[in-house]
Design an enzyme around this catalytic site. Structure first.
Site, PDB file in Angstrom:
ATOM      1  NE  ARG A  71       4.696   6.123   0.300  1.00 31.12           N
ATOM      2  CZ  ARG A  71       5.501   6.791  -0.508  1.00 31.12           C
ATOM      3  NH1 ARG A  71       6.338   6.155  -1.308  1.00 31.12           N
ATOM      4  NH2 ARG A  71       5.487   8.113  -0.544  1.00 31.12           N
ATOM      5  CE1 TYR A 212       4.730   3.487  10.805  1.00 27.64           C
ATOM      6  CE2 TYR A 212       4.354   4.384   8.619  1.00 27.64           C
ATOM      7  CZ  TYR A 212       4.334   4.527   9.991  1.00 27.64           C
ATOM      8  OH  TYR A 212       3.912   5.702  10.543  1.00 27.64           O
ATOM      9  CE  LYS A 221       0.014   6.386  -0.806  1.00 25.11           C
ATOM     10  NZ  LYS A 221      -0.635   7.557  -1.406  1.00 25.11           N
ATOM     11  CG  HIS A 241      -1.117  10.084  -5.075  1.00 25.41           C
ATOM     12  ND1 HIS A 241       0.134  10.609  -4.833  1.00 25.41           N
ATOM     13  CD2 HIS A 241      -1.640   9.804  -3.860  1.00 25.41           C
ATOM     14  CE1 HIS A 241       0.353  10.644  -3.528  1.00 25.41           C
ATOM     15  NE2 HIS A 241      -0.709  10.170  -2.916  1.00 25.41           N
ATOM     16  CB  SER A 263       3.672  12.130  -0.317  1.00 32.39           C
ATOM     17  OG  SER A 263       3.420  11.099  -1.237  1.00 32.39           O
ATOM     18  CB  CYS A 265       1.348  18.774  -1.000  1.00 31.87           C
ATOM     19  SG  CYS A 265       3.004  19.103  -1.615  1.00 31.87           S
ATOM     20  CG  ASP A 288      -3.671   8.885  -0.537  1.00 33.70           C
ATOM     21  OD1 ASP A 288      -2.961   9.870  -0.840  1.00 33.70           O
ATOM     22  OD2 ASP A 288      -3.207   7.737  -0.418  1.00 33.70           O
ATOM     23  NE  ARG A 380       1.604   8.413   7.360  1.00 32.18           N
ATOM     24  CZ  ARG A 380       1.399   8.967   6.178  1.00 32.18           C
ATOM     25  NH1 ARG A 380       0.183   9.177   5.752  1.00 32.18           N
ATOM     26  NH2 ARG A 380       2.400   9.359   5.433  1.00 32.18           N
TER      27      ARG A 380
HETATM   28  O1  O2Y Z   1       4.563   6.196   4.967  1.00 29.22           O
HETATM   29  C1  O2Y Z   1       3.695   5.411   4.583  1.00 29.22           C
HETATM   30  O2  O2Y Z   1       3.845   4.194   4.623  1.00 29.22           O
HETATM   31  C2  O2Y Z   1       2.430   5.890   4.074  1.00 29.22           C
HETATM   32  S1  O2Y Z   1       2.561   7.019   2.745  1.00 29.22           S
HETATM   33  C3  O2Y Z   1       0.974   7.691   2.509  1.00 29.22           C
HETATM   34  C4  O2Y Z   1      -0.054   7.354   3.350  1.00 29.22           C
HETATM   35  C5  O2Y Z   1      -1.307   7.877   3.138  1.00 29.22           C
HETATM   36  C6  O2Y Z   1      -1.505   8.697   2.068  1.00 29.22           C
HETATM   37  N1  O2Y Z   1      -0.507   9.030   1.240  1.00 29.22           N
HETATM   38  C7  O2Y Z   1       0.724   8.573   1.447  1.00 29.22           C
HETATM   39  C8  O2Y Z   1       1.759   9.037   0.458  1.00 29.22           C
HETATM   40  O3  O2Y Z   1       2.947   8.841   0.622  1.00 29.22           O
HETATM   41  O4  O2Y Z   1       1.350   9.631  -0.545  1.00 29.22           O
HETATM   42 MN    MN Z   2      -0.775   9.711  -0.792  1.00 28.76          MN
END
Ligand code: O2Y
Ligand code: MN
Length: 596
Positions: A71, A212, A221, A241, A263, A265, A288, A380
């Protein structure tokens, strides 16, 4: 179903706008069928975007561009009409200006590509808590991931055509195949052209330039947290979340717990945990995100709006999360940015096997001597939740499951005890609002500095965080509410020499057992300045061999440590200005007074 047959003017107009602007070669409606899923995967294997694995069955490798691996918060915008409504924790852009920019960026953006129309439901389509979306995307990778992560079907399109509300989601990888440009395995745009944008007033999402995870799988999200948090505020429910787990005692009594952690944890690990205490059972509802609404009986009922897990691969093993390993080993999984064994299997750091030779996520030969990571740290697995061996039978129940407890937590090396029960709802909201992790000496800010992540929603709240705290307080005032109890947990406390004081993993079930006991009135607590801590002997430590000094540190109030962090909490609250609810400053003042 054909686009020509649609009758809903709003839906047709929206679709036609993006088709005319992006000018794809063709338009395909996704029906969520296994046949279409297989066809798209086969096409991606033929183009080089996917590699079919020898094992697990029906599973694939994808490797992203090196610049498109996570992200991108600095390219994520809340395009609220008023900047103030995005608040101090979000990046903001004017909605009209952003749309004008997209009118240029999307011009011909899908030339040479297929525009896929993905009608999806977040949650069981017949759930009163579920919401629908339609994602337009030019990425087949996004299509197959969305098929795992959400419920895709033409029935959703029919219901939307019949007038059901939906969130409009548009996505392009931003790599048109104009002229004689050839395609590449992971098309994307340079970072300065990436935009992940949310229009809360019109319930729209537009994402450009990244293929991604959270940037592109718009149900997750973008919809289920950023847009849904706004819908939840406006409609009196909660989009959080949070993982959701089912806890069953040896006597067969059941309680459902929802837990928010920042995220990375270990939310997925906790959601699928194998308890070490005899007779106790943990089953998974979600790992999640939780959507919750009050039932007629005043309880909060939660659904997992997702249908799959998009889990972090590195660190996942038979030790840390055996049930995640069993889930992915059942096949039907997409592995992104993992390493490949010579036998066509998967590997990542802390995997159970010890390979001599691999192809790393950058597609280069790799041996342990190379000293680099073979899998990207944000690699992932996308895998169906239904395959999880400990998925609760009621995980898709349309009515949701009644929540008895909320857990908050972060990574705290010092000060914060193993578990602490809030004195009341308002105090619990204060705990959520001050959730934080402690930075290491190496991080910017240095040891002892806190990184606040209120309710683990910092990157995911679609509006002003001060108003979000107010929403939590309002939930507490719901007429006839039987509110969940709130707890703050900390699995990450360390001794002065750096060793972990608490074993974690399956032994976290001991803390869950105490929480369960607090919810049904069987576990004892002592009231302290910071909240209710386990009374001596009330935490089940049978079979554990924790030194007395470590236990003392885990279960006592470090008054000096708490006093030392108060100025950081004050500074954190100041960010929210006049929007910080007065109740939060009152909680802070009361805590200060109690600490003496
Ligand atoms: O990096 C990403 O694009 C995904 S981030 C993510 C994916 C699954 C569950 N939680 C998260 C997060 O950043 O909390
Ligand atoms: Mn998450």
């Amino acid at each position: 179903m054909d686009i020509k047959d649609l009758k809903n003017a709003d839906l047709k107009e929206w679709l036609q706008y993006w088709i005319d602007l992006a000018t794809p070669d063709q338009v395909v409606i996704c029906d969520g069928s296994q046949a279409q899923y297989n066809e798209i995967c086969n096409m991606m294997v033929a183009s080089g975007a996917f590699i079919k694995m020898k094992w697990p069955l029906n599973s694939y490798f994808a490797r992203s561009d090196k610049s498109d691996v996570a992200r991108v918060e600095e390219r994520t915008f809340i395009c609220a009409n008023k900047k103030e409504d995005a608040g101090p924790t979000n990046y903001w852009k004017d909605p009209a200006e952003m749309k004008a920019e997209f009118a240029e960026l999307f011009k011909g953006a899908m030339v040479g590509r297929t525009l896929y129309v993905i009608p999806f439901s977040m949650g069981h389509p017949d759930s009163p808590i579920a919401k629908y979306g339609i994602e337009l995307t030019d990425s087949p990778y996004v299509v197959v991931n969305m098929c795992i992560m959400t419920r895709v079907s033409t029935e959703i399109l029919k219901r939307v055509d019949d007038g059901r509300e939906f969130v409009k989601c548009v996505h392009s990888v931003g790599y048109p195949l104009d002229g004689d440009k050839a395609d590449i395995p992971w098309p994307s745009a340079p970072v300065e052209k990436k935009y992940i944008t949310h229009f809360p007033e019109t319930r729209e999402i537009i994402s450009y330039g990244s293929g991604y995870g959270g940037n592109a799988l718009l149900g997750k999200k973008c919809f289920a947290l950023r847009i849904a948090s706004v819908q939840a505020r406006d409609e009196g429910w909660m989009a959080e979340h949070m993982l959701i787990l089912k806890l069953t005692s040896p006597e067969g009594e059941v309680k459902y717990v929802a837990a928010a952690f920042p995220s990375a944890c270990g939310k997925t690990n906790l959601a699928m945990m194998e308890p070490t205490i005899p007779g106790w059972k943990v089953e998974t509802i979600g790992d999640d995100i939780a959507w919750m609404k009050f039932g007629e009986d005043g309880q909060l009922y939660a659904i997992n709006p997702e249908a799959g897990f998009f889990g972090v691969a590195p660190g996942t093993s038979m030790k840390s999360n055996p049930n995640a390993m069993r889930t992915i080993n059942r096949g039907n999984t997409i592995f992104t940015n993992c390493a490949m064994t010579p036998e066509g299997g998967v590997w990542w750091e802390d995997h159970d096997s010890k390979p001599e030779f691999l192809v790393d996520w950058t597609r280069r030969p790799w041996t342990p001597a190379k000293g680099t990571k073979a899998a990207h740290p944000n690699a992932r697995f996308t895998t169906p939740a239904a395959q999880c061996p400990v998925i609760a039978p009621e995980w898709e129940a349309p009515e949701g499951v009644p929540i008895s407890a909320f857990l908050f937590g972060g990574r705290r090396r010092t000060v914060v005890p193993l578990v602490n029960e809030a004195m009341n709802w308002e105090h619990g909201v204060f705990m959520g609002a001050t959730m934080a992790s402690e930075m290491t000496a190496a991080a910017l800010g240095g040891a002892g500095q806190l990184r606040f992540d209120p309710f683990a929603m910092l990157p995911f709240c679609g509006y002003h965080m001060g108003d979000y705290f107010k929403h939590w307080l309002n939930i507490g005032k719901h007429k006839g509410a039987k509110l969940p109890k709130i707890f703050y947990v900390n699995w990450f406390r360390r001794g002065e020499d750096g060793h972990f004081l608490w074993p974690g993993f399956g032994d976290n079930s001991r803390v869950l057992k105490w929480i369960f006991g607090r919810c049904n009135g069987t576990a004892k607590a002592k009231a302290t300045a910071i909240g209710n801590l386990p009374e001596a002997g009330s935490l089940d430590l049978n079979g554990l061999n924790i030194p007395e000094a470590d236990l003392k540190a885990l279960l006592e109030v470090d008054c000096k440590g708490w006093k030392d962090v108060l100025p950081q909490i004050e500074a954190h609250f100041e960010k929210f200005g006049a929007k910080l609810p007065a109740e939060m400053n009152k909680q802070l003042a009361d805590l200060k007074a109690r600490l003496g």
